[in-house]
Design a protein around this motif. Structure first.
Motif: not given
Length: 364
Positions: A155-158, A184-188
């Protein structure tokens, strides 16, 4: 809204003594709520709330004991002889909307997720924890077509949609933390359940962390369910609770115990293995989900374990962990002790009451 009325009064009487205005506001509030909380009388109405997870405008579906209470009109029957009306309010906007209803004195009890209840208590809603209604429930990751996700690390960066301030938000944070990741590892993207499933089906987000309604998109070929928290060994599992407003519980302790007795009777019925298929079939008929979807959601679940109402040490401990995490996430400013929040006395007093009549009423 009372707050809006108070603001109007301030504007209307601008320049008048603040003591006079305060007295006027208090008098207005007392008059507004008198029909429900008149001193030394029974309430005229009991107002309950729950999230509505059903599809397509069907009947209420929550995936727990509250369903049986609603479908069988158990509370209406319990209080009919007293002339007390029972009102159910179902919220698609889930926990945040229920907290708003509590703040506006529009409801007395609620079945909902632990995180919004924690947020409400921390922010001064003055609600009592009466029972557990769900433990080790599953959250699901729905992924749009063309995106391959086999693990949380994928899911990183997604771009991930989740409804902030709900049990699914806390579930996602817990799941990510188990593999050393964070939001912070994702685009929420903050979206409620309806908006997020629509965004997923049209490809506007890569994935949704949410409820079992994602199976509907999978069956339509619009997305697929990559995994659930059950597949992660229970990491990120969700919990739910029954709470009541301090004002109602303190004013009407006997009515509260009677309500809780009916709830416990509903649990007794659901915990019997012989009744599970009856519930699953009725859930499919009433909720808008297909039988296959309901079976995937709940077919392997032990109702006796996941819906156990006890405010036992393990449940209280898990709530304390959720409170700490909510504060760490800055969803609340102050923490509190779950054992002090829990109204153990009311539950223990209710447990000794007979409730075979409730089980019989459901079976008929």
């Amino acid at each position: 809204m009372i707050s809006e009325q108070s603001d109007w009064i301030m504007r209307k009487f601008l320049g008048v003594s603040t003591h006079f205005v305060a007295a006027a506001v208090i008098a207005l509030q007392s008059a507004w709520f008198a029909p429900v909380y008149a001193a030394d009388t029974a309430p005229t109405v009991i107002r309950l709330a729950a999230p509505d997870n059903g599809l397509g405008g069907k009947e209420h579906f929550n995936g727990g004991v509250a369903d049986v209470l609603v479908w069988r009109h158990l509370l209406e029957e319990e209080f009919k002889r007293d002339g007390i009306n029972v009102e159910w309010h179902f919220f698609k906007a889930a926990g945040p909307a229920i907290n708003e209803a509590f703040a506006n004195k529009q409801i007395d009890f609620a079945f909902y997720g632990d995180l919004p209840a924690i947020i409400g208590q921390a922010n001064g809603l003055q609600i009592k924890l009466l029972a557990a209604t769900g433990r080790q429930g599953a959250a699901y990751l729905g992924v749009r077509s063309g995106v391959e996700v086999k693990s949380l690390q994928d899911l990183k960066g997604k771009t991930i949609a989740v409804f902030r301030g709900t049990i699914f938000h806390l579930s996602l944070v817990n799941a990510l933390a188990s593999v050393g990741m964070s939001e912070r590892d994702l685009r929420i993207v903050n979206m409620d359940l309806a908006a997020s499933t629509a965004a997923l089906s049209t490809g506007r987000v890569d994935a949704v962390w949410g409820s079992s309604n994602l199976y509907e998109l999978e069956d339509k070929g619009l997305a697929h369910v990559a995994f659930s928290t059950s597949d992660l060994g229970g990491v990120g599992a969700i919990q739910s609770v029954l709470v009541g407003s301090d004002a109602f519980v303190n004013s009407y302790p006997q009515i509260t115990r009677r309500l809780l007795r009916v709830f416990l009777g509903g649990y007794d019925w659901m915990s019997e293995h012989s009744n599970r298929q009856i519930y699953l079939s009725e859930a499919a008929r009433r909720s808008g989900f297909t039988q296959r979807q309901v079976d995937r959601m709940l077919g392997q679940v032990s109702f006796a374990e996941t819906m156990k109402p006890d405010l036992d040490d393990s449940f209280i401990e898990s709530l304390d962990k959720q409170v700490s995490l909510a504060k760490e996430m800055r969803l609340i400013r102050r923490s509190f002790s779950a054992v002090e929040w829990a109204d153990q006395k009311t539950q223990q007093e209710t447990k000794v009451l007979p409730r075979d009549d409730i089980v019989k009423a459901i079976t008929q």
